[in-house]
Design an enzyme around this catalytic site. Structure first.
Site, mmCIF file in Angstrom:
data_model
loop_
_atom_site.group_PDB
_atom_site.id
_atom_site.type_symbol
_atom_site.label_atom_id
_atom_site.label_comp_id
_atom_site.label_asym_id
_atom_site.label_seq_id
_atom_site.Cartn_x
_atom_site.Cartn_y
_atom_site.Cartn_z
ATOM 1 N N SER A 25 0.837 -1.207 0.000
ATOM 2 C CA SER A 25 0.000 0.000 0.000
ATOM 3 C C SER A 25 0.873 1.259 0.000
ATOM 4 O O SER A 25 1.635 1.462 -0.935
ATOM 5 C CB SER A 25 -0.969 -0.048 1.182
ATOM 6 O OG SER A 25 -2.065 0.797 0.983
ATOM 7 N N ASP B 132 -0.689 -4.752 -3.541
ATOM 8 C CA ASP B 132 -2.083 -4.309 -3.553
ATOM 9 C C ASP B 132 -2.277 -2.800 -3.508
ATOM 10 O O ASP B 132 -3.048 -2.284 -2.686
ATOM 11 C CB ASP B 132 -2.887 -4.966 -2.426
ATOM 12 C CG ASP B 132 -4.369 -5.039 -2.815
ATOM 13 O OD1 ASP B 132 -4.647 -5.490 -3.936
ATOM 14 O OD2 ASP B 132 -5.225 -4.629 -2.027
ATOM 15 N N HIS C 156 -7.129 -6.653 1.315
ATOM 16 C CA HIS C 156 -6.097 -5.658 1.032
ATOM 17 C C HIS C 156 -4.748 -6.048 1.640
ATOM 18 O O HIS C 156 -3.705 -5.852 1.023
ATOM 19 C CB HIS C 156 -6.547 -4.299 1.573
ATOM 20 C CG HIS C 156 -5.565 -3.195 1.368
ATOM 21 N ND1 HIS C 156 -5.014 -2.895 0.131
ATOM 22 C CD2 HIS C 156 -5.020 -2.308 2.237
ATOM 23 C CE1 HIS C 156 -4.188 -1.874 0.260
ATOM 24 N NE2 HIS C 156 -4.155 -1.503 1.519
#
Length: 352
Positions: A157, A183, A310
């Site tokens: 992220s 992700d 996620h």
């Protein structure tokens, strides 16, 4: 990242099922914090930087030799180096000689002070990238390495934005074997940011104990792996001096002014960054147009984990480790055994 965007828009705490404690009735958090960082990393220490004055928190499992690659792991916003704990353990199990350095950003376990002695909360991607480079170099200095091992940068992220930025900074170019982003892509990240504050308002501000915090992460589907939640969630909180409750270590709502800075232009930087490239996603819908074109042109390796959320490295640590190991082995030229040169064979009197 779009997984988060959907949850931001839809998730309400009132819609969650009644809590089902993960552990037998515990009033304290002893069981939640029983897993030590040493179960996953060999060492934990702080690195001091003089200018600007900084105290960086890192975890390290040194490589067997300087010929072995060093994986450098950077967590996402509001997360910690322990989000990679299970994946790091699986990687080392399959490649015992590989090194792992898991770093923590300022406001997430590390502290940086400005010239007046106040805590510097600047979380711009350029400064986070420079912090990461300094943590790598300070680790080299602390360990007495004569040179840096070959580096593989891995970021989840926000961490993906940071490692992508570092791969474009030109400071570690001759040592970067490749980098991997977990992700996050520019398009879906920018879309998800519109819903971030709404999502943050659904999160409890504090918990009575760490078991309750772990339980919330599982019930809300923020994490889908109980073992990983037990390893990583305690590192996200600090205990209040009054009442003994647990509050989030990082106030994500205060980082809003940096959100666009983290992800704007990330796709172009990913494609132009130094080294081999790996993108791990929890769904193909995350690919934006620029990356779709790059993927069709074979500019990077893509792996998709449709069963993960996620935090894919926490939800599926074994699969994450397998993909990273294969990526390292494919691109690490030091492990290649080249055929002998024709001139050498002739010098040895052999026929060719």
């Amino acid at each position: 990242m779009s997984d988060l965007a959907k949850s931001f828009a839809k998730t309400k705490l009132s819609s969650l099922p009644p809590p089902e404690p993960l552990m037998e009735e515990e009033d304290d958090s002893s069981s939640a914090s029983s897993m030590s960082s040493t179960d996953y990393y060999a060492q934990e220490f702080y690195l001091e930087r003089e200018e600007p004055r900084s105290k960086f928190h890192v975890y390290l499992t040194p490589p067997a030799s300087l010929q072995s690659p060093l994986l450098v792991l950077h967590h996402g916003a509001g997360s910690s180096a322990m989000s990679f704990a299970l994946a790091a353990k699986e990687i080392r199990k399959a490649m015992p000689g590989i090194g792992i350095l898991a770093v923590e950003a300022r406001e997430h376990g590390s502290v940086v002070w400005d010239k007046d002695g106040a805590v510097d909360n600047d979380l711009s991607v350029d400064l986070l990238g420079r912090d990461m480079v300094d943590m790598i170099l300070l680790t080299q200095q602390k360990m007495g390495w004569t040179e840096l091992p070959t580096l593989v940068l891995i970021g989840h992220s926000l961490g993906g934005a940071v490692v992508t930025h570092v791969a474009n900074m030109g400071m570690l170019d001759n040592k970067i074997l490749g980098f991997s982003v977990l992700d996050v892509v520019e398009g879906s990240a920018m879309e998800a940011l519109k819903h971030m504050q709404a999502y943050l308002r659904t999160r409890p501000k504090l918990f009575d104990n760490l078991n309750a915090a772990i339980d919330w992460h599982i019930r809300s589907r923020t994490l889908r792996n109980v073992e990983s939640a037990r390893a990583s969630v305690p590192s996200l909180f600090m205990q209040t001096s009054t009442g003994g409750r647990w509050v989030w270590k990082t106030d994500l709502s205060r980082t809003e002014s940096y959100w666009e800075n983290w992800f704007t232009g990330m796709s172009a930087k990913f494609l132009s960054g130094k080294g081999a490239k790996l993108l791990l996603l929890a769904g193909t819908d995350r690919l934006d147009k620029e990356l779709m074109i790059g993927q069709m042109q074979g500019k990077f390796q893509l792996s998709v984990f449709p069963a993960a959320g996620h935090f894919l490295q926490e939800d599926q640590p074994e699969k994450t480790a397998d993909v990273i190991i294969e990526f390292v082995k494919r691109n690490d030229r030091s492990t290649l055994v080249l055929p002998p040169k024709v001139s050498d064979l002739l010098a040895q009197g052999k026929k060719v």
